[in-house]
Design a protein around this motif. Structure first.
Motif, PDB file in Angstrom:
ATOM      1  N   TYR A 140      48.426  53.309 131.950  1.00  0.00           N
ATOM      2  CA  TYR A 140      49.503  54.026 131.264  1.00  0.00           C
ATOM      3  C   TYR A 140      49.058  54.527 129.895  1.00  0.00           C
ATOM      4  CZ  TYR A 140      52.701  52.113 134.771  1.00  0.00           C
ATOM      5  OH  TYR A 140      53.334  51.788 135.941  1.00  0.00           O
ATOM      6  N   TYR A 153      52.750  57.894 130.709  1.00  0.00           N
ATOM      7  CA  TYR A 153      52.149  58.606 131.832  1.00  0.00           C
ATOM      8  C   TYR A 153      51.150  57.690 132.518  1.00  0.00           C
ATOM      9  CZ  TYR A 153      49.621  62.157 134.478  1.00  0.00           C
ATOM     10  OH  TYR A 153      49.048  62.883 135.487  1.00  0.00           O
ATOM     11  N   GLU A 155      48.094  57.502 134.779  1.00  0.00           N
ATOM     12  CA  GLU A 155      47.061  58.482 135.093  1.00  0.00           C
ATOM     13  C   GLU A 155      46.611  58.437 136.545  1.00  0.00           C
ATOM     14  OE1 GLU A 155      44.257  57.228 132.151  1.00  0.00           O
ATOM     15  OE2 GLU A 155      44.931  58.753 130.714  1.00  0.00           O
ATOM     16  N   ARG A 159      52.188  59.871 137.463  1.00  0.00           N
ATOM     17  CA  ARG A 159      53.635  59.702 137.368  1.00  0.00           C
ATOM     18  C   ARG A 159      54.060  59.420 135.927  1.00  0.00           C
ATOM     19  NH1 ARG A 159      56.652  59.157 141.768  1.00  0.00           N
ATOM     20  NH2 ARG A 159      58.197  57.855 140.734  1.00  0.00           N
ATOM     21  N   MET A 160      55.200  59.959 135.555  1.00  0.00           N
ATOM     22  CA  MET A 160      55.776  59.782 134.232  1.00  0.00           C
ATOM     23  C   MET A 160      56.960  58.827 134.313  1.00  0.00           C
ATOM     24  SD  MET A 160      57.691  62.761 131.995  1.00  0.00           S
ATOM     25  CE  MET A 160      58.918  63.026 133.304  1.00  0.00           C
ATOM     26  N   GLU A 177      56.651  62.434 139.426  1.00  0.00           N
ATOM     27  CA  GLU A 177      55.318  62.996 139.304  1.00  0.00           C
ATOM     28  C   GLU A 177      55.334  64.121 138.274  1.00  0.00           C
ATOM     29  OE1 GLU A 177      53.776  64.259 143.031  1.00  0.00           O
ATOM     30  OE2 GLU A 177      53.825  62.257 143.923  1.00  0.00           O
ATOM     31  N   THR A 178      54.293  64.178 137.448  1.00  0.00           N
ATOM     32  CA  THR A 178      54.213  65.227 136.443  1.00  0.00           C
ATOM     33  C   THR A 178      52.770  65.416 136.006  1.00  0.00           C
ATOM     34  OG1 THR A 178      55.097  66.001 134.320  1.00  0.00           O
ATOM     35  CG2 THR A 178      54.557  63.682 134.479  1.00  0.00           C
ATOM     36  N   THR A 179      52.473  66.606 135.501  1.00  0.00           N
ATOM     37  CA  THR A 179      51.164  66.887 134.919  1.00  0.00           C
ATOM     38  C   THR A 179      51.248  67.044 133.408  1.00  0.00           C
ATOM     39  OG1 THR A 179      51.469  69.259 135.324  1.00  0.00           O
ATOM     40  CG2 THR A 179      50.296  67.986 137.007  1.00  0.00           C
ATOM     41  N   GLN A 180      52.436  67.363 132.871  1.00  0.00           N
ATOM     42  CA  GLN A 180      52.634  67.475 131.432  1.00  0.00           C
ATOM     43  C   GLN A 180      54.110  67.356 131.109  1.00  0.00           C
ATOM     44  OE1 GLN A 180      51.480  71.173 129.577  1.00  0.00           O
ATOM     45  NE2 GLN A 180      51.468  70.306 127.518  1.00  0.00           N
ATOM     46  N   TYR A 193      59.128  69.242 131.447  1.00  0.00           N
ATOM     47  CA  TYR A 193      58.008  68.687 132.199  1.00  0.00           C
ATOM     48  C   TYR A 193      57.746  69.505 133.460  1.00  0.00           C
ATOM     49  CZ  TYR A 193      61.161  66.404 135.619  1.00  0.00           C
ATOM     50  OH  TYR A 193      62.086  66.149 136.595  1.00  0.00           O
ATOM     51  N   ASN A 195      55.358  69.396 137.330  1.00  0.00           N
ATOM     52  CA  ASN A 195      54.437  68.708 138.249  1.00  0.00           C
ATOM     53  C   ASN A 195      53.384  69.674 138.775  1.00  0.00           C
ATOM     54  OD1 ASN A 195      55.744  70.283 140.165  1.00  0.00           O
ATOM     55  ND2 ASN A 195      56.850  68.582 141.112  1.00  0.00           N
TER      56      ASN A 195
END
Length: 290
Positions: A140, A153, A155, A159-160, A177-180, A193, A195
């Motif tokens: 995290y 987050y 890694e 997932r956030m 789920e997210t990328t930013q 946010y 995904n």
């Protein structure tokens, strides 16, 4: 945006876009750039070099901005966690143990502690500690938390998790789920946010989750305008702005840059920064906002 005003700030020969990380300081005055390993720079807003953290602490293993009121860096070595001044490079010990992520605000330290079966999110005031949430085991990182809301987050799974640090009964508000993810800079507290294919706005006060856009090609990065009235998304072949006040979130294409992987707008709303390719040159570009 004025295309003619675009400026190359830094070039990264031989670097893959996925290996370059950019992070603004909380005030937007400095930019932390890492192109992999210990190749780390802290730059002023105008692009001039400010600090190379590894010259001050050669054993440095990781570095991130402290999102608290004090504008400083948090760094870890093999034996401890330290706070570093972003101009002088002077540092002091925060914890006598290395932690993979730490958030410092209003006299409270938040960090994660790994256990054989799960991960504890710990709040520490002085020497008193309290476990505020128990999460599945994972790697995290705190990202831009805004008390009482903590944003972590994971890694490995991508997932956030959003936690309410003051809600002891139901601390977990959202897991997805997210990328930013980026908090709104002003007005009501909202989280932008993505995904990669869907982009959302989440309100932790009301627990409402609003879909902004769904696309078939990946969105690499998202950012807020500092007025909180618009957002920008990095599509593979361009940067696109969305007006949050217009019905259906009206879209405006801002440029035709290729391979865009990161976007930022400085806190004054004067410049859009993006990592991408223009005229076959890959680098960090600055484009005026009008």
């Amino acid at each position: 945006l004025e295309k003619a005003g675009r400026t190359l700030v830094a070039r990264f020969p031989g670097s893959e876009p996925s290996n370059i990380a950019l992070s603004w300081s909380p005030s937007g005055e400095r930019l932390l750039i890492s192109s992999g390993g210990t190749d780390i720079l802290v730059l002023k807003r105008d692009g001039s070099e400010q600090l190379r953290p590894t010259e001050k602490i050669p054993s440095l293993q990781s570095v991130w901005w402290n999102e608290g009121a004090a504008e400083d860096l948090m760094v870890t070595t093999g034996s401890e966690t330290r706070r570093m001044h972003p101009v002088t490079g002077e540092s002091s010990t925060v914890l006598a143990i290395p932690v993979t992520t730490l958030f410092d605000r209003d006299g409270r330290l938040f960090f994660t502690r790994e256990n054989p079966e799960n991960t504890h999110v710990v709040s520490r005031v002085g020497t008193a500690e309290e476990v505020i949430a128990i999460l599945p085991q994972g790697s995290y990182q705190f990202i831009e938390s805004r008390l009482p809301y903590l944003l972590l987050y994971e890694e490995t799974r991508g997932r956030m998790t959003i936690l309410d640090a003051d809600n002891h009964d139901q601390p977990i508000l959202l897991q997805t789920e997210t990328t930013q993810a980026v908090w709104s800079p002003t007005g009501s507290t909202r989280l932008l946010y993505t995904n990669g294919f869907e982009t959302h706005l989440f309100s932790p006060q009301t627990l409402t989750d609003t879909l902004v856009d769904r696309v078939s090609r990946p969105v690499a990065s998202v950012a807020w305008h500092p007025a909180g009235t618009a957002i920008v998304l990095a599509h593979p072949e361009s940067v696109v702005a969305y007006d949050l006040h217009e019905p259906g979130f009206m879209q405006t294409k801002l440029n035709n840059a290729r391979d865009v992987s990161r976007v930022f707008i400085d806190d004054k709303g004067a410049f859009l920064f993006f990592l991408g390719t223009v005229d076959n040159v890959y680098g960090l570009y600055r484009q005026p906002v009008r």
